[in-house]
Design a protein around this motif. Structure first.
Motif, mmCIF file in Angstrom:
data_model
loop_
_atom_site.group_PDB
_atom_site.id
_atom_site.type_symbol
_atom_site.label_atom_id
_atom_site.label_comp_id
_atom_site.label_asym_id
_atom_site.label_seq_id
_atom_site.Cartn_x
_atom_site.Cartn_y
_atom_site.Cartn_z
ATOM 1 N N HIS B 54 0.843 -1.159 -0.054
ATOM 2 C CA HIS B 54 0.013 -0.020 0.094
ATOM 3 C C HIS B 54 0.872 1.281 -0.135
ATOM 4 C CE1 HIS B 54 0.816 0.496 4.180
ATOM 5 N NE2 HIS B 54 0.649 -0.887 4.326
ATOM 6 N N ASP B 56 3.436 3.341 -1.997
ATOM 7 C CA ASP B 56 3.999 3.518 -3.190
ATOM 8 C C ASP B 56 5.524 3.804 -2.964
ATOM 9 O OD1 ASP B 56 1.809 3.196 -4.115
ATOM 10 O OD2 ASP B 56 1.627 5.115 -5.390
ATOM 11 N N THR B 58 10.202 3.089 -4.747
ATOM 12 C CA THR B 58 10.858 2.203 -5.619
ATOM 13 C C THR B 58 11.976 1.733 -4.826
ATOM 14 O OG1 THR B 58 10.344 3.734 -7.300
ATOM 15 C CG2 THR B 58 12.099 2.600 -7.670
ATOM 16 N N VAL B 77 9.327 -1.795 -8.290
ATOM 17 C CA VAL B 77 8.571 -0.698 -8.031
ATOM 18 C C VAL B 77 7.153 -1.204 -7.828
ATOM 19 C CG1 VAL B 77 7.122 1.388 -9.273
ATOM 20 C CG2 VAL B 77 9.284 0.631 -10.197
ATOM 21 N N ILE B 78 6.641 -0.396 -6.562
ATOM 22 C CA ILE B 78 5.431 -0.602 -5.854
ATOM 23 C C ILE B 78 4.740 0.554 -6.201
ATOM 24 C CG2 ILE B 78 4.088 -1.050 -3.750
ATOM 25 C CD1 ILE B 78 6.426 -2.625 -2.952
ATOM 26 N N GLN B 79 3.547 0.400 -6.898
ATOM 27 C CA GLN B 79 2.588 1.628 -7.273
ATOM 28 C C GLN B 79 1.185 1.056 -7.338
ATOM 29 O OE1 GLN B 79 3.307 3.071 -11.213
ATOM 30 N NE2 GLN B 79 3.540 5.203 -10.010
ATOM 31 N N ASP B 80 0.298 1.710 -6.612
ATOM 32 C CA ASP B 80 -1.177 1.521 -6.630
ATOM 33 C C ASP B 80 -1.493 0.056 -6.000
ATOM 34 O OD1 ASP B 80 -1.539 4.147 -7.360
ATOM 35 O OD2 ASP B 80 -1.165 3.623 -9.412
ATOM 36 N N LYS B 100 3.138 -7.076 -13.662
ATOM 37 C CA LYS B 100 2.673 -6.717 -12.127
ATOM 38 C C LYS B 100 1.951 -7.722 -11.555
ATOM 39 C CE LYS B 100 1.973 -2.064 -14.163
ATOM 40 N NZ LYS B 100 1.107 -1.093 -14.641
#
Lengths: 166, 131
Positions: B54, B56, B58, B77-80, B100
């Motif tokens: 949860h 966001d 890098t 990368v963690i995003q959305d 993803k």
């Protein structure tokens, strides 16, 4: 078949297998799961096993894996591909020798065992079992791809005449 | 046609068994999966970090590739709520192409750099999926 002729025939088949491998590497992955592929080069291997014999099949398969890994892959992908190629080869040869199953069925069994071997090697190399999650995906893709490859191989085995072949 | 079916009865049965097992295990996997809470990163079989999905962010990962010792080998990368690798220094780029992930049990694997990234739930390691 005379030796020179045999050498030429095997070389052409290796070249063909490599072209198929290359073609396959150009197909963009349509599912985001590593390991899912059609296994086009297996057409050449099955064809060889049925037309020329088990020993020739082993030769073609191993030379192809070595060459493709040197040209397009890395050392790790070599072990990975080799394991898949060898297990699927063993299954193909045994089924052809000891059962009367159709080429398509042999190809499906070969394709599925190829995927299982690759997952096994990946688990060993990474010392983890997380990849087992993907086994169902690979089972399905291996079966469907095996049918396609098997049909293509069966047609070739039936239509292509090699001098002195079975 | 009937003769063909009769002649290849064994083949049809064997291929059907393969298909049934594959479809059954696949539906089971798809039905039981749920959104993960965090990703677990291992290098060479050892845990190097857990990052919440949860948040966001890098992360620069250093894999265990003897050719590129100490360099940043992959970028996570963690995003959305989803995780993916945006960069890998290996030639095959399988891990980047994996795309993803967000469901427990899903993973990204970089064989050359010996990196695994697995989505896990809150408490457990998602191990009961495979054990």
């Amino acid at each position: 078949m005379k030796n020179t002729k045999k050498l030429a025939t095997l070389s052409v088949i290796v070249a063909l297998a490599m072209v198929l491998s290359f073609l396959e590497s150009r197909i963009p992955a349509f599912v985001a799961i590593p390991g899912i592929k059609v296994g086009l080069a297996n057409i050449a291997v099955i064809f060889t096993v049925y037309k020329l014999g088990a020993r020739e099949g082993v030769l073609i398969s191993i030379i192809r894996v070595l060459l493709v890994s040197i040209l397009f892959g890395s050392t790790v992908s070599l072990w990975y591909s080799l394991a898949g190629a060898i297990l699927s080869l063993i299954v193909t040869i045994l089924l052809k020798k000891y059962t009367k199953l159709a080429v398509v069925t042999v190809s499906v069994a070969g394709g599925v065992s190829h995927n299982i071997a690759q997952i096994g090697v990946a688990c060993l190399l990474l010392e983890t079992n997380i990849i087992v999650y993907y086994l169902p995906f690979l089972l399905l893709s291996g079966t469907v791809a095996g049918i396609a490859v098997g049909v293509a191989s069966a047609l070739l085995i039936k239509r292509v005449k090699l001098e002195g072949s079975r | 046609m009937r003769e063909l079916l009769k002649k290849h009865r064994k083949d049809i049965i064997i291929i059907s068994i393969f298909l049934v097992i594959a479809i059954a295990s696949l539906s089971l996997t798809l039905m039981t999966r749920e959104n993960g809470e965090k990703v677990r990163v291992t290098v060479d079989g050892e845990l190097v970090g857990e990052y919440p999905l949860h948040l966001d962010a890098t992360y620069e990962l250093r894999g265990a590739n003897p050719d590129t010792e100490g360099e940043v080998t992959n970028i996570l990368v963690i995003q959305d709520g989803v995780a993916y690798l945006s960069y890998a220094n290996c030639p095959d780029k399988t891990c980047v192409n994996t795309g993803k992930i967000k469901y427990t049990g899903q993973s990204i694997i970089c064989l050359p750099n010996r990196i695994t990234i697995t989505v896990v739930g809150d408490s457990d390691g998602g191990v009961d999926l495979v054990s």
